[in-house]
Design an enzyme around this catalytic site. Structure first.
Site, PDB file in Angstrom:
ATOM      1  N   GLU A  19      -3.847   1.580  -7.342  1.00 40.78           N
ATOM      2  CA  GLU A  19      -4.282   2.733  -6.554  1.00 40.78           C
ATOM      3  C   GLU A  19      -3.362   3.914  -6.864  1.00 40.78           C
ATOM      4  OE1 GLU A  19      -6.634   1.645  -2.615  1.00 40.78           O
ATOM      5  OE2 GLU A  19      -4.556   2.136  -2.275  1.00 40.78           O
TER       6      GLU A  19
ATOM      7  N   HIS B 238       0.840  -1.201   0.000  1.00 39.11           N
ATOM      8  CA  HIS B 238       0.000   0.000   0.000  1.00 39.11           C
ATOM      9  C   HIS B 238       0.878   1.254   0.000  1.00 39.11           C
ATOM     10  CE1 HIS B 238      -2.969   3.008   1.038  1.00 39.11           C
ATOM     11  NE2 HIS B 238      -3.912   2.123   0.757  1.00 39.11           N
TER      12      HIS B 238
HETATM   13  P1  13P Z   1      -9.893   6.225  -0.432  1.00 40.49           P
HETATM   14  O1  13P Z   1     -11.022   5.327  -0.924  1.00 40.49           O
HETATM   15  O2  13P Z   1     -10.229   6.903   0.867  1.00 40.49           O
HETATM   16  O3  13P Z   1      -9.425   7.144  -1.497  1.00 40.49           O
HETATM   17  O4  13P Z   1      -8.658   5.275  -0.074  1.00 40.49           O
HETATM   18  C1  13P Z   1      -8.258   4.312  -0.976  1.00 40.49           C
HETATM   19  C2  13P Z   1      -7.289   3.419  -0.316  1.00 40.49           C
HETATM   20  O5  13P Z   1      -6.158   3.811  -0.037  1.00 40.49           O
HETATM   21  C3  13P Z   1      -7.722   2.035  -0.026  1.00 40.49           C
HETATM   22  O6  13P Z   1      -6.634   1.213   0.256  1.00 40.49           O
END
Ligand code: 13P
Length: 254
Positions: free
Chosen positions: A171, A98
């Site tokens: 992400e 992450h």
């Molecule tokens: P948000 O949905 O708050 O943008 O966060 C995404 C996230 O980092 C999930 O791991």
């Protein structure tokens, strides 16, 4: 709409009683869920949540994961968590890579890969391998390199059968918690790059056994945009996963 995978990452939020209230709502609404889901609570809550789910007879279908772990069984690693501390098969999902781990705790691809390989050997859990670019990297347009950097190394160490254990989560760092999202086409392009890399390694095999999901500013309004894409197998949700009514609305595909 096909059944998709919705993962809620609670990050460093919620406490024991908040989490029980959340799962009470999940139990009340589960007959109407269209999608499968998992919740990734903070590690200190996992054991009590598991007990609560069992007491409420929802332990068979509520999947739980962990946000972070150290890739060793046990030992002198002050402050770290081993997945061996949890009973067999307690953890359904393990997050790796992450951006908040990378940014605040200096974790890099090499360590994320070490964790993923450890998890493959030492658990049955699905491994959610997260990657994404900063705004600067995006401007430079080297997304393909960012993907290659971890994926080629990772897949050089795994078998085709292992691939089924992997969920690759895109992400973009600039999208997390900002309300900004990439276009569906941009996400699909990334996922096609991943599929191509996997296909060139596992020639002639069906690489769709691994899942590709998107995370970053997904909410109860925009989620359908993503889920309508055949290339997007699911979502990784932060902020909105803390609000049971919004998360449930996504699970119901309302
Ligand atoms: P948000 O949905 O708050 O943008 O966060 C995404 C996230 O980092 C999930 O791991």
């Amino acid at each position: 709409m096909n059944k998709k995978l919705i993962i809620g990452n609670w990050k460093m939020n919620m406490n024991e009683s908040d989490s029980y209230t959340f799962f009470d709502e999940i139990k009340k609404n589960n007959n109407h869920f269209v999608h499968e889901f998992a919740i990734i609570p903070p590690a200190p809550l996992i054991i009590s949540i598991k007990k609560y789910l069992k007491k409420n007879n929802i332990n068979n279908w509520v999947k739980i994961g962990i946000q972070n772990f150290y890739p060793k069984d046990k030992g002198a690693f002050t402050g770290e968590i081993s997945i061996k501390m949890f009973e067999d098969n307690t953890l359904d999902y393990l997050l790796v890579g992450h951006s908040e781990r990378r940014l605040f705790f200096n974790e890099n691809n090499q360590f994320a890969i070490e964790k993923a390989l450890y998890a493959l050997k030492n658990s049955n859990a699905k491994i959610v391998f997260i990657f994404g670019e900063t705004l600067e990297q995006r401007k430079k347009g080297n997304l393909e390199n960012i993907i290659k950097e971890f994926l080629e190394k990772l897949i050089s160490e795994i078998t085709f059968e292992d691939l089924e254990r992997f969920i690759f989560a895109y992400e973009p760092i600039w999208s997390i918690g900002t309300g900004k999202i990439p276009t569906i086409k941009e996400i699909e392009e990334i996922f096609l790059i991943i599929k191509e890399i996997l296909k060139s390694k596992f020639k002639g095999k069906d690489v769709n056994i691994s899942k590709l999901i998107y995370g970053g500013s997904v909410n109860e309004v925009n989620y359908k945009l993503f889920l309508n894409s055949n290339l997007i197998d699911g979502l990784l949700i932060g902020g909105v996963a803390l609000e049971s009514h919004k998360f449930i609305s996504i699970l119901k595909n309302e």
